[in-house]
Design an enzyme around this catalytic site. Structure first.
Site, PDB file in Angstrom:
ATOM      1  N   HIS A  27       0.836  -1.193   0.000  1.00  0.00           N
ATOM      2  CA  HIS A  27       0.000   0.000   0.000  1.00  0.00           C
ATOM      3  C   HIS A  27       0.870   1.242   0.000  1.00  0.00           C
ATOM      4  O   HIS A  27       2.050   1.190   0.336  1.00  0.00           O
ATOM      5  CB  HIS A  27      -0.932   0.019   1.212  1.00  0.00           C
ATOM      6  CG  HIS A  27      -0.225   0.230   2.515  1.00  0.00           C
ATOM      7  ND1 HIS A  27       0.474  -0.784   3.136  1.00  0.00           N
ATOM      8  CD2 HIS A  27      -0.110   1.316   3.302  1.00  0.00           C
ATOM      9  CE1 HIS A  27       0.990  -0.314   4.261  1.00  0.00           C
ATOM     10  NE2 HIS A  27       0.653   0.959   4.382  1.00  0.00           N
ATOM     11  N   GLU A  47      -0.469   3.836  11.638  1.00  0.00           N
ATOM     12  CA  GLU A  47      -0.485   2.493  11.063  1.00  0.00           C
ATOM     13  C   GLU A  47      -0.198   1.497  12.177  1.00  0.00           C
ATOM     14  O   GLU A  47       0.711   1.693  12.972  1.00  0.00           O
ATOM     15  CB  GLU A  47       0.571   2.350   9.966  1.00  0.00           C
ATOM     16  CG  GLU A  47       0.249   3.137   8.721  1.00  0.00           C
ATOM     17  CD  GLU A  47       1.227   2.827   7.606  1.00  0.00           C
ATOM     18  OE1 GLU A  47       0.839   2.077   6.687  1.00  0.00           O
ATOM     19  OE2 GLU A  47       2.358   3.319   7.662  1.00  0.00           O
TER      20      GLU A  47
END
Length: 98
Positions: free
Chosen positions: A35, A49
């Site tokens: 990603h 994250e």
């Protein structure tokens, strides 16, 4: 957490999905998917994250592309030698605005 962004999640079989996010939205990246996150706002983008893993590994896509045979990158991505050369060869965790 703050700002506006766009995340693209790409799978090994050539599939990708891109979604726009704003503060307090939640995105999900499946295991074994890559990603990247892009700042689409006019302020700083702040993201958090979290990974469910005993060990974190970060693979820089630009560094990986620059170390592949150029013919492979050209045949798969359809970009020429000058475009490949413009990809930064060093790992860059954050890219500034152009």
């Amino acid at each position: 957490m703050a700002g506006k962004g766009r995340m693209t999640v790409f799978m090994p079989v050539g599939e990708a999905r891109t979604m726009d996010f704003k503060a307090n939205d939640v995105g999900y990246v499946p295991a074994m998917a890559g990603h990247y996150v892009e700042n689409t706002g006019d302020t700083d983008l702040v993201v958090l994250e979290m990974f469910k893993a005993h060990q974190f590994e970060d693979v820089s896509l630009n560094n990986w592309l620059r170390h592949l045979p150029p013919e492979m990158v050209t045949s798969h991505l359809g970009i020429g030698p000058s475009e490949i050369e413009s990809i930064p060869s060093a790992k860059m965790e954050f890219l500034g605005r152009s």
